[in-house]
Write an enzyme that holds these catalytic residues in place. Sequence first.
Site, PDB file in Angstrom:
ATOM      1  CG  MET A   1     -30.104  51.473   5.209  1.00  0.00           C
ATOM      2  SD  MET A   1     -29.897  50.652   6.773  1.00  0.00           S
ATOM      3  CE  MET A   1     -31.449  49.963   7.132  1.00  0.00           C
ATOM      4  N   PRO A   2     -27.967  48.548   4.538  1.00  0.00           N
ATOM      5  CG  PRO A   2     -27.504  47.091   6.287  1.00  0.00           C
ATOM      6  CD  PRO A   2     -28.558  47.469   5.306  1.00  0.00           C
ATOM      7  CG  PHE A   3     -22.633  49.687   0.059  1.00  0.00           C
ATOM      8  CD1 PHE A   3     -22.719  48.614  -0.808  1.00  0.00           C
ATOM      9  CD2 PHE A   3     -21.591  50.574  -0.094  1.00  0.00           C
ATOM     10  CE1 PHE A   3     -21.778  48.426  -1.814  1.00  0.00           C
ATOM     11  CE2 PHE A   3     -20.637  50.400  -1.098  1.00  0.00           C
ATOM     12  CZ  PHE A   3     -20.738  49.323  -1.959  1.00  0.00           C
TER      13      PHE A   3
END
Length: 127
Positions: A1-3
Amino acid sequence: MPFTRIAVRAGKPATYRKALMQGVHLALMGVFKAPEDDQFMIVTEHDADNFVFGRHYLGIERSDDLVMIQIAVSNTRGQDQKKALFAQIAENLARDPGVRREDVFVNLVDVARENWSFGNGIAQYAT
């Protein structure tokens, strides 16, 4: 889920930019246990007039090779895990592509899990 957003001075070769993304992603996988295919990254290049930073802020001597990294993540990690991520990113980027540790600036943005949509207009993490 990291951006992840990575900003650098203009003129770095594609191999350099790719190594930055790889180093950050390896740290996210190792420390935050991000899945291998959970990779959403943008690298932007900026000329000197649009790349402003404190060269000596907090007694750290930064150069024109500064790499600014901002990572949006779910707010599920504690302070120790965040510190470990910062250290691992600096280590990875020092190794490849050879960024000085002083030139690795990282900012984490904690967001609630329901604030993510990975496609189809669906909040996949919302309960």
